[in-house]
Design an enzyme around this catalytic site. Structure first.
Site, PDB file in Angstrom:
ATOM      1  N   GLN A  78       3.795   2.647  -2.692  1.00 27.75           N
ATOM      2  CA  GLN A  78       3.877   3.970  -3.314  1.00 27.75           C
ATOM      3  C   GLN A  78       5.213   4.642  -3.012  1.00 27.75           C
ATOM      4  O   GLN A  78       5.836   5.252  -3.897  1.00 27.75           O
ATOM      5  CB  GLN A  78       2.715   4.841  -2.815  1.00 27.75           C
ATOM      6  CG  GLN A  78       1.344   4.324  -3.198  1.00 27.75           C
ATOM      7  CD  GLN A  78       0.237   4.960  -2.380  1.00 27.75           C
ATOM      8  OE1 GLN A  78       0.462   5.870  -1.584  1.00 27.75           O
ATOM      9  NE2 GLN A  78      -0.980   4.470  -2.566  1.00 27.75           N
ATOM     10  N   CYS A  89       0.818  -1.213   0.000  1.00 25.84           N
ATOM     11  CA  CYS A  89       0.000   0.000   0.000  1.00 25.84           C
ATOM     12  C   CYS A  89       0.859   1.273   0.000  1.00 25.84           C
ATOM     13  O   CYS A  89       1.543   1.536  -0.980  1.00 25.84           O
ATOM     14  CB  CYS A  89      -0.987  -0.032   1.156  1.00 25.84           C
ATOM     15  SG  CYS A  89      -2.388   1.102   0.910  1.00 25.84           S
ATOM     16  N   HIS A 102      -3.864  -5.258  -0.115  1.00 27.91           N
ATOM     17  CA  HIS A 102      -3.537  -5.757   1.222  1.00 27.91           C
ATOM     18  C   HIS A 102      -3.627  -7.284   1.284  1.00 27.91           C
ATOM     19  O   HIS A 102      -4.708  -7.834   1.528  1.00 27.91           O
ATOM     20  CB  HIS A 102      -4.488  -5.142   2.259  1.00 27.91           C
ATOM     21  CG  HIS A 102      -4.189  -3.722   2.580  1.00 27.91           C
ATOM     22  ND1 HIS A 102      -3.475  -3.346   3.702  1.00 27.91           N
ATOM     23  CD2 HIS A 102      -4.479  -2.575   1.913  1.00 27.91           C
ATOM     24  CE1 HIS A 102      -3.348  -2.027   3.719  1.00 27.91           C
ATOM     25  NE2 HIS A 102      -3.946  -1.536   2.643  1.00 27.91           N
ATOM     26  N   ASN A 152      -7.252  -0.230   0.249  1.00 30.91           N
ATOM     27  CA  ASN A 152      -7.552   1.015   0.964  1.00 30.91           C
ATOM     28  C   ASN A 152      -6.485   2.048   0.624  1.00 30.91           C
ATOM     29  O   ASN A 152      -5.478   2.158   1.307  1.00 30.91           O
ATOM     30  CB  ASN A 152      -7.598   0.784   2.470  1.00 30.91           C
ATOM     31  CG  ASN A 152      -7.871   2.062   3.229  1.00 30.91           C
ATOM     32  OD1 ASN A 152      -8.382   3.031   2.672  1.00 30.91           O
ATOM     33  ND2 ASN A 152      -7.505   2.091   4.500  1.00 30.91           N
ATOM     34  N   GLU A 168      -2.718  -9.175   3.602  1.00 32.91           N
ATOM     35  CA  GLU A 168      -3.055  -9.626   4.954  1.00 32.91           C
ATOM     36  C   GLU A 168      -4.546  -9.560   5.224  1.00 32.91           C
ATOM     37  O   GLU A 168      -5.023 -10.048   6.264  1.00 32.91           O
ATOM     38  CB  GLU A 168      -2.316  -8.776   5.994  1.00 32.91           C
ATOM     39  CG  GLU A 168      -2.963  -7.471   6.373  1.00 32.91           C
ATOM     40  CD  GLU A 168      -2.933  -6.389   5.300  1.00 32.91           C
ATOM     41  OE1 GLU A 168      -3.607  -5.355   5.479  1.00 32.91           O
ATOM     42  OE2 GLU A 168      -2.236  -6.572   4.286  1.00 32.91           O
TER      43      GLU A 168
END
Length: 401
Positions: free
Chosen positions: A274, A270, A354, A312, A356
């Site tokens: 970036q 995530c 994600h 997210n 996880e």
């Protein structure tokens, strides 16, 4: 307690939604976004990546399963405000420890229910995520719109400093087991395990649990750690976590990453993904309304396998800016944005989503095992280690198919 009290959600473009308050009495300002997951609202609330945002759940009934300490993804609630269609005050779940409304009240987080969340989501998809205000104390719509317009937004703001740990610490809890909770792994059992440092940009607890369950000794270090400080721990690998806000506002983070690349195997998720792109000299940009939910299709470009992923984020890596510097490994099938990078001659890989989960599907959990293999084989194969591992994964996948 605010239940039954009138509340207003006001967007910066002047759109007004009237509903009922729940949770804390007060006012919350942030960027309004929507999450498409059907479950996992507690994990959403406690995900540090939502710092600075008002989250609308698209699933219509929220609160059914209550709240319990085991499902938290951090030490506290990080969303600025919570927006739902219908709040259920009386949970029906044997694991529940308290109602959602009480949880938000204790955390000082303002919620609003009873609005048309479908209309809100359609508006945000059309007009884009934007600054907004939830209030159960100021019911003057014009006043709230002015407050929303005055909000600074996410671009250019360093939100990581408000969620990262200030101290270095070791983590030794693994996966959750029914009846046992999160299992603690003994120091003796982890004595010979490879050691990694995890940069905490707002790390979710289930990432730490998955790293331990994969067989790592994990040391968590603050987001502002320099390359020299990272390497001083002499780790076998470096993990870059998720986190909130604009990656371009974190030059200290991507400069530190640049100083580690090539020296240690690196895995980013995530915001970590970036920042890795920026460390390579690439660019990032803000998405219109971001990706938030547990049902986003992503294609592994090597195997053509499609994974349903939990996501997210409100920013993305520009693929054109990284040509010749990294391989594009995963692609978002909804909008063709970058979902994964792989090093060329440098041992790193990263994903925008994600693996996880928490909440979400487990399609991508194999990436933790990939990182373990990379850390173990890097001393022998160096820059070739990652390509060998990914080639073996692709071969195994082709045999299954």
């Amino acid at each position: 307690m605010s239940k039954g009290r009138e509340a207003i959600l006001a967007l910066a473009d002047g759109r007004i939604f009237r509903g009922r308050a729940f949770g804390a009495v007060g006012e919350a300002v942030g960027e309004a976004v929507f999450n498409t997951a059907m479950t996992g609202y507690q994990e959403v609330l406690t995900d540090p990546s939502y710092k600075g945002q008002l989250v609308c759940m698209t699933y219509p009934e929220i609160g059914n399963v209550g709240i319990n300490a085991e499902d938290a993804e951090s030490r506290r609630v990080y969303v600025e405000g919570f927006i739902v269609k219908e709040y259920w005050e009386r949970p029906s779940n044997w694991r529940s420890e308290m109602p959602l409304g009480k949880y938000l009240e204790d955390a000082g987080v303002v919620g609003i229910e009873g609005i048309d969340t479908r209309a809100l989501v359609r508006h945000l998809r059309t007009r884009g995520a934007q600054e907004a205000v939830i209030s159960s104390v100021d019911l003057d719509a014009d006043s709230l719109v002015r407050k929303a317009k005055a909000s600074p937004g996410l671009v250019g703001r360093d939100l990581v400093k408000g969620v990262t740990s200030a101290e270095v610490y070791d983590w030794d809890f693994g996966d959750w087991k029914l009846g046992s909770g999160h299992v603690r792994v003994s120091h003796e059992a982890m004595r010979d395990a490879p050691a990694i440092v995890a940069l905490d940009y707002g790390i979710k607890l289930n990432i730490l649990r998955r790293l331990v369950a994969t067989g790592f000794r994990v040391k968590v270090i603050p987001a502002a750690s320099t390359a020299a400080q990272i390497l001083a721990h002499n780790p076998d690998g470096v993990f870059l976590s998720n986190g909130p806000g604009d990656p371009a506002a974190l030059p200290y983070a991507y400069r530190a990453i640049a100083g580690v690349l090539g020296k240690k195997p690196v895995f980013g998720i995530c915001l970590g993904h970036q920042l890795l792109g920026l460390a390579l000299g690439g660019k990032t940009y803000k998405l219109d309304f971001g990706h938030h939910g547990a049902n986003h299709p992503v294609m592994d470009l090597r195997t053509r396998r499609v994974e349903i992923t939990s996501q997210n984020h409100g920013f993305a890596v520009n693929d054109e800016s990284l040509k010749g510097r990294a391989k594009l490994s995963h692609l978002n099938l909804n909008d063709n944005t970058v979902e994964g990078l792989q090093g060329t001659g440098v041992p790193f890989f990263s994903v925008q989503y994600h693996p996880e989960a928490s909440p979400g599907p487990h399609d991508s959990s194999y990436l933790f095992a990939r990182f373990r293999k990379l850390v173990e084989t890097f001393p022998r194969y160096g820059a070739e280690a990652l390509e060998r591992i990914i080639a073996a994964e692709a071969s195994a996948q082709s045999q299954i198919s």
